[in-house]
Enzyme design. Structure first.
Site, PDB file in Angstrom:
ATOM      1  N   CYS A 249       0.838  -1.191   0.000  1.00  0.00           N
ATOM      2  CA  CYS A 249       0.000   0.000   0.000  1.00  0.00           C
ATOM      3  C   CYS A 249       0.881   1.252   0.000  1.00  0.00           C
ATOM      4  CB  CYS A 249      -0.957   0.090   1.178  1.00  0.00           C
ATOM      5  SG  CYS A 249      -2.114  -1.270   1.264  1.00  0.00           S
TER       6      CYS A 249
ATOM      7  N   ARG B 236       4.255  -0.250  -4.673  1.00  0.00           N
ATOM      8  CA  ARG B 236       3.995  -0.784  -3.333  1.00  0.00           C
ATOM      9  C   ARG B 236       2.748  -1.662  -3.287  1.00  0.00           C
ATOM     10  NH1 ARG B 236       6.914   2.027   0.560  1.00  0.00           N
ATOM     11  NH2 ARG B 236       5.539   1.183   2.143  1.00  0.00           N
TER      12      ARG B 236
ATOM     13  N   TRP C 215      -2.492  -2.866  -1.701  1.00  0.00           N
ATOM     14  CA  TRP C 215      -2.188  -4.297  -1.781  1.00  0.00           C
ATOM     15  C   TRP C 215      -3.145  -4.948  -0.802  1.00  0.00           C
ATOM     16  CZ3 TRP C 215      -0.573  -8.376   1.319  1.00  0.00           C
ATOM     17  CH2 TRP C 215      -0.120  -9.509   0.636  1.00  0.00           C
TER      18      TRP C 215
ATOM     19  N   ASN D 139      -2.335   1.874   5.451  1.00  0.00           N
ATOM     20  CA  ASN D 139      -1.410   0.791   5.113  1.00  0.00           C
ATOM     21  C   ASN D 139      -1.186   0.006   6.399  1.00  0.00           C
ATOM     22  OD1 ASN D 139       0.699  -0.822   4.195  1.00  0.00           O
ATOM     23  ND2 ASN D 139       2.236   0.778   4.500  1.00  0.00           N
ATOM     24  N   GLY D 140      -1.330  -1.318   6.334  1.00  0.00           N
ATOM     25  CA  GLY D 140      -1.091  -2.126   7.530  1.00  0.00           C
ATOM     26  C   GLY D 140      -2.308  -2.972   7.856  1.00  0.00           C
TER      27      GLY D 140
ATOM     28  N   GLU E  83      18.165 -17.587  -6.121  1.00  0.00           N
ATOM     29  CA  GLU E  83      17.769 -16.260  -6.600  1.00  0.00           C
ATOM     30  C   GLU E  83      17.288 -16.324  -8.060  1.00  0.00           C
ATOM     31  OE1 GLU E  83      16.955 -13.556  -5.529  1.00  0.00           O
ATOM     32  OE2 GLU E  83      17.403 -11.974  -6.962  1.00  0.00           O
TER      33      GLU E  83
ATOM     34  N   LYS F  12      13.480 -15.210  -9.151  1.00  0.00           N
ATOM     35  CA  LYS F  12      13.194 -14.190 -10.168  1.00  0.00           C
ATOM     36  C   LYS F  12      12.213 -14.737 -11.198  1.00  0.00           C
ATOM     37  CE  LYS F  12      14.406 -11.064  -8.698  1.00  0.00           C
ATOM     38  NZ  LYS F  12      15.063 -11.063  -7.462  1.00  0.00           N
TER      39      LYS F  12
ATOM     40  N   GLU G 273       8.618 -15.127  -9.687  1.00  0.00           N
ATOM     41  CA  GLU G 273       7.848 -13.913  -9.432  1.00  0.00           C
ATOM     42  C   GLU G 273       7.532 -13.141 -10.701  1.00  0.00           C
ATOM     43  OE1 GLU G 273      11.499 -11.171  -7.602  1.00  0.00           O
ATOM     44  OE2 GLU G 273       9.487 -10.920  -6.817  1.00  0.00           O
TER      45      GLU G 273
ATOM     46  N   HIS H 265      19.470 -36.692  -3.974  1.00  0.00           N
ATOM     47  CA  HIS H 265      18.657 -37.006  -2.790  1.00  0.00           C
ATOM     48  C   HIS H 265      17.181 -36.719  -3.037  1.00  0.00           C
ATOM     49  CE1 HIS H 265      22.283 -37.735  -0.506  1.00  0.00           C
ATOM     50  NE2 HIS H 265      22.777 -36.663  -1.081  1.00  0.00           N
TER      51      HIS H 265
ATOM     52  N   LYS I  98       6.122  -4.311  -3.569  1.00  0.00           N
ATOM     53  CA  LYS I  98       7.549  -4.103  -3.366  1.00  0.00           C
ATOM     54  C   LYS I  98       7.959  -4.240  -1.913  1.00  0.00           C
ATOM     55  CE  LYS I  98      11.686  -2.824  -4.601  1.00  0.00           C
ATOM     56  NZ  LYS I  98      12.474  -3.909  -5.210  1.00  0.00           N
TER      57      LYS I  98
HETATM   58  O1  M6R Z   1      12.848  -4.685   1.185  1.00  0.00           O
HETATM   59  P1  M6R Z   1      13.398  -6.018   1.573  1.00  0.00           P
HETATM   60  O2  M6R Z   1      14.803  -6.227   1.055  1.00  0.00           O
HETATM   61  O3  M6R Z   1      13.286  -6.328   3.020  1.00  0.00           O
HETATM   62  O4  M6R Z   1      12.473  -7.074   0.798  1.00  0.00           O
HETATM   63  C1  M6R Z   1      12.633  -8.443   0.992  1.00  0.00           C
HETATM   64  C2  M6R Z   1      11.837  -9.240  -0.007  1.00  0.00           C
HETATM   65  O5  M6R Z   1      10.471  -8.949   0.112  1.00  0.00           O
HETATM   66  C3  M6R Z   1      12.278  -8.961  -1.444  1.00  0.00           C
HETATM   67  O6  M6R Z   1      13.632  -9.197  -1.633  1.00  0.00           O
HETATM   68  C4  M6R Z   1      11.473  -9.843  -2.432  1.00  0.00           C
HETATM   69  O7  M6R Z   1      11.801 -11.189  -2.247  1.00  0.00           O
HETATM   70  C5  M6R Z   1      11.728  -9.409  -3.874  1.00  0.00           C
HETATM   71  N1  M6R Z   1      10.485  -9.127  -4.532  1.00  0.00           N
HETATM   72  C6  M6R Z   1      12.436 -10.416  -4.700  1.00  0.00           C
HETATM   73  O8  M6R Z   1      12.697  -9.954  -5.970  1.00  0.00           O
END
Ligand code: M6R
Length: 614
Positions: A2, A27, A75, A101-102, A484, A488, A491, A507, A609
């Site tokens: 949000c 956000r 969000w 927000n929250g 990682e 990527k 997502e 395993h 984000k």
């Molecule tokens: O702002 P932060 O680094 O704490 O965020 C952590 C994760 O939410 C963030 O890295 C998320 O996994 C990304 N969308 C990955 O690309």
């Protein structure tokens, strides 16, 4: 999670608020809404979906001119992404509006209380209780700001709230507990925003707000108190990036721009870290060398990509400092009764500095008397403010939901921490530290090369666009790179993707391998011959079972050629630095695959984000 904007001043509030929402849309993008003062009521518009949907509403039914307004990009938590659940939420007489927000954790009890008092609800959100409580409070006492404080005292959970009252023109009130809210100070105008991006077009002067504070802005004043009305001290700072840093600058996606900014992000994070005698210095470090010498255990806590930066860092930190280092998901940390004390250094990694799981984990760590150091990209955010020490990454604003430059600069900052600890504990000689620093300083060239050679990866994405499953294999620091790469892809491209430690293959995961399955393999530098040889065997094993092997391997290592369907060359760098170059083609691949699939690269579905709820 949000985005919130508030404005009072001399401009058209709607333009400022919608502009701020455009910058904050990363956000959350389930719905958007705005409210501006219009005589004795709030004129409002809200719409499910992205901001473009609200733009269309405002084009057909413009809101009246006003210099006071608030806005929200959502969000969804409580209640689906519908028009009715979009913010702002209004009092029945439309005198009052709130954006939030929250999560209001006691909203069910409050809702029942309000229903008993005769109020009706028009949404499924937790937020609506807030505006109705305010409406009731204002019948008891007339002061808008005092009524907001009284409402805040009744709320439990995490919240940033911004309120407008049609009977208080030229006033916007904000409140925060746990969730972020920043004040932007202008000339004859003031702003509220979830982060500075909301007002960076107008001012770079920002005020941090602390926990449980209420801020009242008018065009010429900013007044901050606690929830009981006692004046609170504030810290003002200047935002050190300009508007262009938060703009796409001709790129199709923010993510592409941010991938290309990585050489600079890494270089800037390294900048100014050596004193004239060549000793590593960390200016923002608020823990003394004596305190750091006492550390006998390090626990890195983070979420998502930031946790993978931590996993990479663990190898380096343990190797350089000989201090045991664990990495833990922030969301798990405080629920497992971890063994920590005064000699534990908890390192919280967070690009945004607002991730709620990480914030709660550091609060827990501090309660247990651990020392907390954060690695963060966002000045003035909550996590560094609540830490004993901070190392800032200097990556500039990261707008795309998928973290790229955030990740690389986090790895670099963790390395600086590791080297600094090695320096003060004497576990590495000064000249050994120098060698690593010099190698790190050369890394931006290597990253740039991977960007320049991105076309190979883009073509590969076009070839593999119809695949629905991808595996990633790595060993040692290549293992978090594999995680990682898979994250990527999940997502952005919404395909099945998993990263494994190559040694784990036999395993279980090898059962997933079938004809044509694309498998990325990160091969460690040849200098690590044991590791390198083992992974070459792993490549043969999956190739023999039909996998389509895409092998990331350093220049000059031809041992894998007979077993690689595709070879992506990496510059020769020391093992511990390889993630900084090997991650780049995986980012480009995910970005391109998502684009080929027609997805919104910057705003993937269901994500936001900055995850400010647990
Ligand atoms: O702002 P932060 O680094 O704490 O965020 C952590 C994760 O939410 C963030 O890295 C998320 O996994 C990304 N969308 C990955 O690309």
């Amino acid at each position: 999670m949000c985005g919130i904007v508030g404005y009072v001043g001399h401009r058209q509030a709607l333009d400022v608020v919608v502009g701020g929402l455009r910058r904050l849309e990363y956000r959350g993008y389930d719905s958007t809404g705005v409210g501006v003062l219009d005589g004795d009521r709030i004129a409002w518009a809200k719409k499910a979906g992205k901001l473009t949907n609200l733009d269309a509403v405002l084009e057909t039914a413009p809101l009246p001119a006003s210099t006071t307004g608030i806005g929200h990009t959502r969000w969804a938590t409580h209640g689906g992404p519908t028009d009715a659940n979009a913010h702002p939420h209004l009092s029945p007489d439309e005198r009052l509006a709130v954006v939030h927000n929250g999560i209001i954790e006691n909203f069910i009890a409050l809702r029942e209380e309000l229903e008993d008092a005769g109020y009706e609800f028009s949404s499924e959100t937790d937020t609506e209780v807030v505006v109705l409580l305010l409406h009731r409070e204002l019948q008891r006492q007339p002061d808008f700001v005092e009524a907001v404080r009284a409402v805040c005292r009744r709320l439990e959970g995490a919240f940033t709230l911004v309120f407008a009252d049609a009977q208080s023109p030229g006033v916007v009130v904000g409140a925060r507990r746990n969730s972020p809210l920043v004040v932007g100070r202008g000339d004859g105008e003031n702003f509220l925003g979830s982060d500075v991006a909301a007002f960076i077009d107008y001012t770079a002067e920002a005020i941090e707000l602390g926990q449980d504070q209420v801020v009242t802005i008018t065009p010429d004043s900013v007044e901050v108190t606690d929830f009981h009305g006692a004046p609170a001290e504030t810290t003002t700072y200047t935002v050190d990036w300009d508007v262009s840093a938060a703009e796409k600058g001709g790129y199709r996606w923010y993510m592409l721009k941010e991938i290309e900014e990585q050489p600079k992000a890494v270089a800037d994070t390294l900048l100014g870290r050596l004193d004239p005698d060549g000793q590593l210095q960390l200016d923002e470090m608020r823990l003394s060398d004596d305190e750091l010498r006492d550390i006998d255990k390090i626990i890195i806590i983070a979420c998502g990509t930031a946790s993978y930066a931590g996993l990479v860092a663990k190898y380096a930190i343990e190797h350089w400092t000989r201090i045991p280092c664990e990495v833990e998901l922030a969301s798990e940390f405080r629920y497992r009764d971890p063994i920590i004390d005064r000699s534990t250094l908890v390192v919280a990694i967070s690009q945004s500095g607002e991730t709620m799981d990480t914030l709660m984990a550091i609060r827990y760590a501090r309660q247990q008397r651990a020392r907390v150091l954060s690695i963060c990209n966002t000045n003035g955010s909550t996590i560094p403010r609540e830490s004993d020490a901070v190392i800032y990454t200097h990556a500039g604003p990261e707008v795309a939901v998928a973290s790229t430059k955030g990740f690389l600069s986090q790895v670099v900052a963790c390395y600086l921490l590791g080297l600094y600890l090695a320096q003060i504990k004497g576990t590495k000689y000064g000249d050994e530290i120098d060698v690593v620093i010099r190698e790190l300083q050369r890394i931006p060239e290597g990253i740039q090369r991977m960007i320049d050679e991105g076309e190979q990866v883009r073509k590969l994405a076009a070839e593999l666009v119809d695949r629905t499953s991808f595996l990633f294999l790595g060993r040692h620091v290549g293992y978090p790179v594999a995680l990682e790469g898979a994250l990527k892809l999940k997502e952005l491209a919404y395909v099945h993707a998993e990263g494994f430690a190559a040694g784990e293959l036999k395993h279980g995961p090898i059962a997933l391998v079938e004809d044509g399955l694309p498998m990325f393999v990160i091969v460690p530098p040849r200098a690590r011959d044991q590791l390198q040889e083992k992974i070459v065997s792993n490549i043969q094993e999956v190739r023999a079972r039909g996998a389509h092997t895409i092998v990331l391997v350093e220049d000059g290592d031809d041992t894998v050629l007979p077993f690689a369907d595709v070879v992506i060359r990496l510059p020769k760098v020391p093992t511990l630095l390889q993630p900084l170059v090997a991650t780049v083609p995986l980012q480009i691949f995910a970005c391109e695959l998502a684009e080929q699939l027609g997805h919104d690269v910057d705003q993937p579905r269901n994500l936001a984000k900055s995850v400010t709820v647990e």
